[in-house]
Design a protein around this motif. Structure first.
Motif, PDB file in Angstrom:
ATOM      1  N   GLN A  85       0.789  -1.013  -0.285  1.00  0.00           N
ATOM      2  CA  GLN A  85      -0.124  -0.398  -0.192  1.00  0.00           C
ATOM      3  C   GLN A  85       0.909   1.037   0.152  1.00  0.00           C
ATOM      4  O   GLN A  85       1.724   1.427   0.232  1.00  0.00           O
ATOM      5  N   MET A 102      -2.905   3.497  -2.629  1.00  0.00           N
ATOM      6  CA  MET A 102      -2.860   2.537  -4.046  1.00  0.00           C
ATOM      7  C   MET A 102      -2.380   1.297  -3.251  1.00  0.00           C
ATOM      8  O   MET A 102      -1.629   1.429  -2.479  1.00  0.00           O
ATOM      9  N   ASN A 103      -3.496   0.104  -3.545  1.00  0.00           N
ATOM     10  CA  ASN A 103      -3.168  -1.152  -3.199  1.00  0.00           C
ATOM     11  C   ASN A 103      -2.570  -1.681  -4.020  1.00  0.00           C
ATOM     12  O   ASN A 103      -2.926  -2.282  -5.346  1.00  0.00           O
ATOM     13  N   TYR A 104      -1.786  -3.066  -3.738  1.00  0.00           N
ATOM     14  CA  TYR A 104      -1.195  -3.681  -4.964  1.00  0.00           C
ATOM     15  C   TYR A 104      -1.106  -5.012  -3.716  1.00  0.00           C
ATOM     16  O   TYR A 104      -0.607  -5.356  -3.438  1.00  0.00           O
ATOM     17  N   VAL A 119       3.696  -7.332 -10.808  1.00  0.00           N
ATOM     18  CA  VAL A 119       2.625  -6.357  -9.917  1.00  0.00           C
ATOM     19  C   VAL A 119       1.139  -6.407 -10.262  1.00  0.00           C
ATOM     20  O   VAL A 119       0.441  -5.726 -11.444  1.00  0.00           O
ATOM     21  N   ILE A 122      -4.028  -4.119  -8.748  1.00  0.00           N
ATOM     22  CA  ILE A 122      -3.683  -2.893  -8.471  1.00  0.00           C
ATOM     23  C   ILE A 122      -5.281  -2.478  -8.199  1.00  0.00           C
ATOM     24  O   ILE A 122      -6.462  -2.024  -8.978  1.00  0.00           O
ATOM     25  N   TYR A 124      -7.565   1.834  -6.633  1.00  0.00           N
ATOM     26  CA  TYR A 124      -6.952   3.211  -5.368  1.00  0.00           C
ATOM     27  C   TYR A 124      -8.424   3.057  -4.522  1.00  0.00           C
ATOM     28  O   TYR A 124      -9.860   2.920  -5.200  1.00  0.00           O
ATOM     29  N   THR A 138     -10.295   0.263  -9.759  1.00  0.00           N
ATOM     30  CA  THR A 138      -9.259  -0.534 -10.231  1.00  0.00           C
ATOM     31  C   THR A 138      -8.699  -0.089 -11.089  1.00  0.00           C
ATOM     32  O   THR A 138      -9.254   0.731 -11.617  1.00  0.00           O
ATOM     33  N   ALA A 139      -7.544  -0.846 -11.364  1.00  0.00           N
ATOM     34  CA  ALA A 139      -6.111   0.083 -12.849  1.00  0.00           C
ATOM     35  C   ALA A 139      -7.187  -0.558 -13.972  1.00  0.00           C
ATOM     36  O   ALA A 139      -6.570  -0.272 -15.062  1.00  0.00           O
ATOM     37  N   THR A 167       1.652   6.080 -10.559  1.00  0.00           N
ATOM     38  CA  THR A 167       1.358   4.376 -11.173  1.00  0.00           C
ATOM     39  C   THR A 167       2.927   3.499 -11.493  1.00  0.00           C
ATOM     40  O   THR A 167       3.531   3.330 -11.148  1.00  0.00           O
ATOM     41  N   ILE A 171       5.982   1.411  -9.760  1.00  0.00           N
ATOM     42  CA  ILE A 171       6.717   0.701  -9.738  1.00  0.00           C
ATOM     43  C   ILE A 171       7.959   0.335 -10.869  1.00  0.00           C
ATOM     44  O   ILE A 171       8.418   0.023  -9.967  1.00  0.00           O
TER      45      ILE A 171
END
Length: 327
Positions: A85, A102-104, A119, A122, A124, A138-139, A167, A171
Motif C-alpha cells: 500500500q 494505492m493497494n497492490y 505487480v 492494483i 485506488y 481498479t487499474a 503508478t 512500479i
C-alpha cells in the motif's frame, strides 16, 4: 526579440509533452484482461537459493511499513508474495494535498540466475472534497489505454492520467530497488507481461464429485457479476476437518492470482476455532448466503490454505481456490 520570448514560453510545454511519451500506448500492460506489470531480473551468478534469500531480505525491508507485508514465502519453490500500500501524491502545497491510496500485490518467482516479479491487483481510493466516501477504482477500469488515453492515443486524459503516471513511476522505482538487491542496474522501462517467461505449470486440483443441486465453475472463470455481490452476502467459514465448527464473523477480502493459482483472501480472528482447525495447509469452505436468510448457501468456494499474515488479533488467510459451486 518577441520570437525568442515566445519560444522560451513554449519550451516547458514541449518538454512536458516529450516526458509524457513514456506513459502513452502500451505503457500499462494487460495479461488476460488484467493489469500486470512484470520484470525479469537476471542475476546469472546466483543460485536459486541465493536469489530467494536476497529477494526475501529485500521484500521484508520494502514491505515493512503499516499495511505492507510479506504474505507468503516458500524457499523450496522459490516463491514470495507481498501485499503493498502506498500514497500516490499528485500535488502537495501548504493549502492542499492531492493524493490517492494505492493497494497492490507483488509476486516473486526465484530461479537459478533470475527472479520474475509481477505487480497486479492494483486498486485506488481517492478522497474527493465534496463526497463523504472516497471514490474507488481498479487499474483495469482506470489506467488502461482504453480509459486513460484520448482516441488517437497521443495524450493522457486529464482526470485519470495522473494516476497512470504516478503508478508507472512507482512500479519503475520498486523494480529498480529489487534489481539493486540482486546487484543489477534496472532497465529504464517495465517489460510487458507477455514478454516475461511464463510462470511454472500448475498441477490441476483433483476432480471431486459434483455437489448435488449446484453448478461447478472453474476457479479462474467465476463471473465478475458474482464476485461483485459477494461482499453483500453473509459468509460462513468451515474447516474440512470439522465442518460442524463454523465461523460467521470472518471478512471477505476478494479474489486474485498468485503464482498462476486463483486465490481467495479472508480476514479471521486469531482466536477462531475454525482458524486453529485449518492449521498450516488445511482445506476449508467459504459459504455465501443471501443477506439475513437461512437455508442453503447460493455459492460455495473450497480453498486450500497457502499462507497468512497477521495484524494484531486478525489474520489474513490466502487460499488457493480448488472448487467453486453455485446453486
Amino acid at each position: 526579440m518577441k520570437q525568442l520570448l515566445l519560444l522560451a514560453l513554449f519550451i516547458p510545454t514541449l518538454l512536458w509533452a516529450q516526458d509524457d511519451s513514456k506513459y502513452l500506448a502500451g505503457a500499462v500492460p494487460l495479461e488476460n484482461g488484467k493489469v500486470v506489470f512484470a520484470k525479469e531480473i537476471n542475476a546469472p551468478s546466483f543460485s536459486k537459493d541465493e536469489v530467494y534469500d536476497r529477494m526475501l531480505d529485500w521484500a521484508n525491508g520494502f514491505f515493512s511499513e503499516d499495511n505492507n507485508r510479506v504474505a507468503y514465502s516458500d524457499k523450496a519453490q522459490g516463491d514470495i508474495a507481498a501485499i503493498g500500500q502506498t500514497n500516490l501524491v499528485f500535488q502537495s502545497t501548504a493549502l492542499s494535498l492531492d493524493r490517492a491510496e494505492m493497494n497492490y500485490r507483488v509476486t516473486m518467482e526465484c530461479e537459478d540466475g533470475k527472479c520474475i516479479m509481477k505487480v497486479a491487483g492494483i486498486r485506488y481510493e481517492y478522497n474527493v472534497s465534496y463526497q463523504r466516501e472516497p471514490e474507488k477504482y481498479t487499474a483495469e477500469e482506470w489506467i488502461t489505454d482504453k480509459y486513460c488515453l484520448n482516441k488517437n492515443k497521443t495524450k493522457l486524459n486529464r482526470g485519470n492520467g495522473k494516476f497512470r503516471k504516478k503508478t508507472i513511476d512507482f512500479i519503475d522505482e520498486m523494480f529498480a530497488s529489487a534489481s539493486a538487491a540482486l546487484g543489477v542496474q534496472a532497465a529504464a522501462n517495465v517489460a510487458p507481461a507477455a514478454s516475461v517467461v511464463p510462470a511454472r505449470t500448475v498441477t490441476p486440483a483433483p476432480q471431486v464429485p459434483a455437489k448435488e443441486g449446484y453448478v461447478a465453475f472453474a476457479a479462474d472463470k467465476i463471473p465478475s457479476t458474482l464476485l461483485q455481490i459477494l461482499p453483500e452476502s453473509d459468509m460462513q467459514v468451515a474447516s474440512a476437518g470439522k465442518p460442524d465448527t463454523k465461523e460467521t464473523s470472518a471478512e471477505w477480502k476478494g479474489t486474485g492470482n498468485m503464482f498462476g493459482k486463483s486465490i481467495a483472501s479472508i480476514v479471521i480472528s486469531k482466536d477462531s476455532p475454525v482458524y486453529k482447525e485449518i492449521g498450516d495447509n488445511g482445506t476449508y469452505s467459504l459459504s455465501f448466503f443471501k443477506k439475513g436468510e437461512n437455508g442453503d448457501p447460493w455459492l460455495v468456494i473450497d480453498c486450500r490454505k497457502q499462507g497468512e499474515t497477521a495484524e494484531g488479533q486478525q489474520i489474513t488467510i490466502i487460499g488457493e481456490i480448488i472448487n467453486v459451486w453455485m446453486k
